[in-house]
Structures are given as structure tokens and as C-alpha cells.
Design a protein around this motif. Structure first.
Motif, PDB file in Angstrom:
ATOM      1  N   PRO A 208       0.780  -1.350   0.142  1.00 50.61           N
ATOM      2  CA  PRO A 208      -0.154  -0.013  -0.163  1.00 50.61           C
ATOM      3  C   PRO A 208       0.802   1.338   0.032  1.00 50.61           C
ATOM      4  O   PRO A 208       1.844   1.392   0.493  1.00 50.61           O
ATOM      5  N   LEU A 209       0.482   2.221  -0.754  1.00 52.93           N
ATOM      6  CA  LEU A 209       1.227   3.325  -0.969  1.00 52.93           C
ATOM      7  C   LEU A 209       0.200   4.728  -0.628  1.00 52.93           C
ATOM      8  O   LEU A 209      -0.448   4.844  -1.552  1.00 52.93           O
ATOM      9  N   PRO A 210       0.879   5.701   0.400  1.00 57.78           N
ATOM     10  CA  PRO A 210      -0.126   6.947   0.341  1.00 57.78           C
ATOM     11  C   PRO A 210       0.543   7.672  -0.627  1.00 57.78           C
ATOM     12  O   PRO A 210       1.492   7.571  -1.485  1.00 57.78           O
ATOM     13  N   ALA A 211      -0.187   8.638  -1.097  1.00 57.10           N
ATOM     14  CA  ALA A 211       0.229   9.758  -2.340  1.00 57.10           C
ATOM     15  C   ALA A 211       1.620  10.100  -2.122  1.00 57.10           C
ATOM     16  O   ALA A 211       2.332  10.412  -2.968  1.00 57.10           O
ATOM     17  N   GLY A 216       3.990  10.558  -9.209  1.00 63.05           N
ATOM     18  CA  GLY A 216       3.249  10.146 -10.300  1.00 63.05           C
ATOM     19  C   GLY A 216       1.643   9.603 -10.042  1.00 63.05           C
ATOM     20  O   GLY A 216       1.550   9.260  -8.915  1.00 63.05           O
ATOM     21  N   SER A 217       0.909   9.178 -11.165  1.00 62.34           N
ATOM     22  CA  SER A 217      -0.410   8.584 -10.900  1.00 62.34           C
ATOM     23  C   SER A 217      -0.424   7.127 -11.011  1.00 62.34           C
ATOM     24  O   SER A 217       0.559   6.545 -11.316  1.00 62.34           O
ATOM     25  N   ALA A 218      -1.587   6.603 -10.461  1.00 66.63           N
ATOM     26  CA  ALA A 218      -1.661   5.285 -10.703  1.00 66.63           C
ATOM     27  C   ALA A 218      -1.481   4.943 -11.986  1.00 66.63           C
ATOM     28  O   ALA A 218      -0.844   3.759 -12.367  1.00 66.63           O
ATOM     29  N   ALA A 266      -9.164   9.664  -5.680  1.00 70.30           N
ATOM     30  CA  ALA A 266      -9.489  11.152  -4.805  1.00 70.30           C
ATOM     31  C   ALA A 266      -8.482  11.352  -3.829  1.00 70.30           C
ATOM     32  O   ALA A 266      -8.214  12.605  -3.629  1.00 70.30           O
ATOM     33  N   THR A 267      -8.069  10.433  -3.358  1.00 65.23           N
ATOM     34  CA  THR A 267      -6.963  10.628  -2.244  1.00 65.23           C
ATOM     35  C   THR A 267      -5.680  10.592  -2.670  1.00 65.23           C
ATOM     36  O   THR A 267      -4.683  10.696  -2.142  1.00 65.23           O
ATOM     37  N   GLY A 268      -5.630   9.832  -3.977  1.00 59.38           N
ATOM     38  CA  GLY A 268      -4.278   9.551  -4.578  1.00 59.38           C
ATOM     39  C   GLY A 268      -3.424   8.078  -3.914  1.00 59.38           C
ATOM     40  O   GLY A 268      -2.408   7.978  -4.251  1.00 59.38           O
TER      41      GLY A 268
END
Length: 305
Positions: A208-211, A216-218, A266-268
Motif C-alpha cells: 500500500p502506498l500513500p500519495a 506520479g499517478s496510478a 480522490a485521495t491519491g
């Protein structure tokens, strides 16, 4: 090609032998059961083989390597003993390159959990999309066959009642952590929390990765993984998974490795997920893939893809 499996009676050894049975391009060297622990018989077999696959505990694997005096004998070691050794090639061809595996005489087969973690993280660290100094966490669950014959007997005995889910490595020093850190090129060891489920085989590895952990984006993460594994017949990046959940049995019985990037736009936040069989790409399947590459054969020969 003469092949000797040292430790052929163990869980991984049996999986490898099953994949080699019936092949005409491989000749298996065997030792009678009553001589399997005879050092002289083992040394003879080890040195007569073109390729040796070690399915042994770490100390026994080191001893087996010391018994090999034939300079032409090549080794695939499925133990933990040499996975971060500088003079051994890490046997993850999709990461280190098929040519590096083919040119080596000493191959360390990756760990099962490590395969999922490194497959997800290493290409993204290399691409600059995961910060190398971020304190990563990894949650994972495996079928009980990952614990070998003793755990298989525990779960399958008529007299025992093992739990549906059991977390372990509570001291946070699982033997796979050093290779996870080293081969992903991380500044810190990942916080790794594995578990065992009440099923024979299968594995899910989650990162799991927080923003704030990524650049970069998913979509960019998924694209980078897709580019890295483009053309692979063993590793697949799944871009269109639309089920509500991902079962641990997703690839049970397969030698494939599936990678997923799930995200909350929404949360990144992003969850990187790998699905594999702990006895397939996580053990026996990977060893056979490395054997094929060393032998100059099609890497997928005998694999269950």
C-alpha cells in the motif's frame, strides 16, 4: 542435459520434479532413498550434473555448494543462503535480464513473497515513481504449503484444527526482508507482515502506498510496470480487473505472476498487488524457468502458464 535435484523429496523438490517428468531434453540424476544423506553419493551426483537444483535448508545448501568441485556444474539454489550474495546472480530473469541468468553458474532462486514484492517495487523505484527512501510496508498471505512438510501435515492432519488465518514473523525479521530491500534498491528494509491461510497453495502480496510515497499517478505506475514486463509470458500486468475482490487462490496451480495497480483517485492512494502460486513462480516454477534459461531452452518449457 543432466540435472540433479538435491532435496528432491521436499515440497519444492517435488514440484520441480513434477515439471521435469516426461521431458526428453532433461535427464534426471537420482540417488536411492537410503543414500540421500550419504555425502559421498551426493557429491558424486552434484559433480556429475550439468545443472544442480538445491532444495535444502540454508546450511545444507552451503554444504552442497562446497561439495561441488566440477567447474562446469551450474547451480540453482532455492534456499535463502545466497540471495544477497554478490557473487551469485539473483534468479529473477524479468528483473536482472535473461542474459545475466544464462551467463551465470550460480543462480539464487527468489523467495516466494520476495518475488511478488520485488516484481512490483523494483521497476517503479528504478523509474523514479516510488521514493527509494520511503518506509514501505508489505502485507502478504500464503497457502500453508509455503511452510513445507511440517506445516502441511499440521494443517491436513485429522487431529489438528489450525486457524483460518495466522499471522507470523512477529519479530519483524522475516528471512525474505534482506532480498526485498536489496533487489528493490530501498534505503530502508520494508515493514513486512506475512500470514498463512487455511488453503494449500496460492499467494497475495500487497504494497500500500500513500500519495506522498509516489511521484506520479496510478496510471503512470501501471504503465511503467507494463513497459517493464512487456513481452513476458510469465509476468502479466492486469489493467482491467473489475471484480470486487482478489482471492489468494487467483493463480493457484500456475507458474504465472499477475500484477495489479488499484487506486483511489480522490485521495491519491495506491495499492500494488501481486498474485502468484507460492509453489509456482514463488518456488518450483521459478527454478524450472531458470533451469531452462541456463540450458539454452525456451524459458517456458514445462511451465504451467
Amino acid at each position: 542435459m543432466k540435472v540433479f535435484i538435491d532435496g528432491a523429496a521436499g515440497t519444492t523438490g517435488l514440484e520441480i520434479r513434477d515439471r521435469l517428468t516426461g521431458r526428453t531434453d532433461i535427464s534426471l540424476i537420482t540417488i536411492p532413498d537410503d543414500r540421500r544423506k550419504d555425502e559421498g553419493a551426493r557429491a558424486e551426483a552434484l559433480n556429475a550434473a550439468d545443472i544442480v537444483i538445491l532444495c535444502l535448508p540454508d546450511d545444507a545448501a552451503r554444504q552442497a555448494v562446497a561439495l561441488i568441485t566440477n567447474p562446469d556444474t551450474r547451480i540453482v539454489d532455492a534456499s535463502t543462503a545466497h540471495r544477497t550474495a554478490p557473487d551469485w546472480t539473483y534468479g529473477f530473469p524479468e528483473l536482472v535480464g535473461h542474459a545475466a541468468v544464462a551467463a551465470s553458474k550460480r543462480i539464487s532462486n527468489p523467495g516466494c513473497y520476495s518475488t511478488g514484492f520485488i516484481a512490483l517495487v523494483a521497476p517503479l523505484v528504478k523509474a523514479g515513481l516510488i521514493h527509494t527512501d520511503w518506509p514501505l510496508t508489505c502485507n502478504a498471505v500464503s497457502g500453508y504449503s509455503g511452510g513445507g512438510k511440517a506445516m502441511i501435515a499440521e494443517y491436513e492432519s485429522a487431529d489438528s484444527a489450525p486457524s483460518a488465518w495466522r499471522t507470523y514473523a512477529l519479530g519483524l525479521a522475516h528471512k525474505h526482508v534482506p532480498e526485498m530491500q536489496a533487489h528493490s534498491r530501498l534505503a530502508h528494509p520494508p515493514l513486512f507482515t506475512p500470514a498463512v491461510a487455511n488453503l494449500h497453495r496460492g499467494m497475495i502480496v500487497e504494497v500500500p502506498l500513500p500519495a506522498s510515497a509516489i511521484s506520479g499517478s496510478a496510471k503512470q505506475l501501471r504503465q511503467a510496470l507494463g513497459d517493464h514486463y512487456a513481452g513476458s509470458r510469465v509476468v502479466r500486468v492486469v489493467a482491467d480487473y473489475d471484480q470486487a475482490g482478489l482471492p489468494v487462490e487467483h493463480l493457484a496451480g500456475s507458474d504465472r505472476l499477475d500484477l495489479f495497480v488499484f487506486a483511489n483517485e480522490a485521495t491519491g492512494q495506491v495499492n500494488l498487488v501481486a498474485a502468484l502460486d507460492n509453489l509456482g513462480k514463488g518456488a518450483g516454477g521459478a527454478a524450472v524457468q531458470n533451469l531452462n534459461i541456463l540450458a539454452g531452452l525456451d524459458e517456458a518449457t514445462g511451465l504451467r502458464l
